[in-house]
Write a protein that holds these residues in place. Structure first.
Motif, PDB file in Angstrom:
ATOM      1  N   TYR A  71       3.386  20.635  55.176  1.00 60.64           N
ATOM      2  CA  TYR A  71       4.822  20.355  55.248  1.00 60.64           C
ATOM      3  C   TYR A  71       5.099  19.253  56.276  1.00 60.64           C
ATOM      4  O   TYR A  71       5.847  18.318  56.013  1.00 60.64           O
ATOM      5  CB  TYR A  71       5.576  21.628  55.620  1.00 60.64           C
ATOM      6  CG  TYR A  71       7.069  21.454  55.715  1.00 60.64           C
ATOM      7  CD1 TYR A  71       7.874  21.579  54.597  1.00 60.64           C
ATOM      8  CD2 TYR A  71       7.683  21.176  56.935  1.00 60.64           C
ATOM      9  CE1 TYR A  71       9.252  21.435  54.683  1.00 60.64           C
ATOM     10  CE2 TYR A  71       9.050  21.029  57.029  1.00 60.64           C
ATOM     11  CZ  TYR A  71       9.830  21.161  55.904  1.00 60.64           C
ATOM     12  OH  TYR A  71      11.194  21.006  55.999  1.00 60.64           O
ATOM     13  N   PHE A  98       7.979  23.880  50.269  1.00 59.66           N
ATOM     14  CA  PHE A  98       8.718  24.969  50.912  1.00 59.66           C
ATOM     15  C   PHE A  98       9.283  25.929  49.868  1.00 59.66           C
ATOM     16  O   PHE A  98       9.165  27.149  50.001  1.00 59.66           O
ATOM     17  CB  PHE A  98       9.840  24.404  51.787  1.00 59.66           C
ATOM     18  CG  PHE A  98      10.764  25.466  52.303  1.00 59.66           C
ATOM     19  CD1 PHE A  98      10.332  26.357  53.276  1.00 59.66           C
ATOM     20  CD2 PHE A  98      12.040  25.589  51.809  1.00 59.66           C
ATOM     21  CE1 PHE A  98      11.176  27.349  53.750  1.00 59.66           C
ATOM     22  CE2 PHE A  98      12.892  26.577  52.273  1.00 59.66           C
ATOM     23  CZ  PHE A  98      12.453  27.457  53.251  1.00 59.66           C
ATOM     24  N   THR A 127       2.005  24.904  56.603  1.00 60.70           N
ATOM     25  CA  THR A 127       2.844  24.325  57.656  1.00 60.70           C
ATOM     26  C   THR A 127       2.375  22.914  57.991  1.00 60.70           C
ATOM     27  O   THR A 127       3.191  21.991  58.122  1.00 60.70           O
ATOM     28  CB  THR A 127       2.834  25.216  58.910  1.00 60.70           C
ATOM     29  OG1 THR A 127       3.356  26.502  58.563  1.00 60.70           O
ATOM     30  CG2 THR A 127       3.675  24.613  60.026  1.00 60.70           C
TER      31      THR A 127
END
Length: 81
Positions: free
Chosen positions: A32, A46, A29
């Protein structure tokens, strides 16, 4: 952790007691978020990992027949000679 609507949410604070999958989700996360300005890199991460968990889109009047739960994944490739 579950939020008030029953969805799982991942915080950013590192907890060594978390299981390995939660730790991986936290790392991916953050990756990202860091790669978001380079959209192709963020999208590939992803697609490859399924993280971060993105908010689902429940209604898009332009595409009423689209399955919003579907996530495109890379297919396995078998090398042949």
């Amino acid at each position: 952790k579950h939020n008030t609507k029953g969805r799982v949410s991942i915080g950013v604070k590192w907890n060594e007691a978390d299981d390995d999958e939660t730790k991986l989700e936290k790392i991916i996360t953050q990756k990202y978020i860091g790669n978001f300005p380079m959209s192709a890199e963020a999208w590939t991460t992803f697609r490859r990992t399924g993280y971060p968990r993105l908010f689902p889109v429940y209604l898009n009047p332009m595409y009423p027949d689209v399955d919003y739960e579907l996530q495109i994944r890379r297919m396995t490739f078998k090398e042949t000679t």
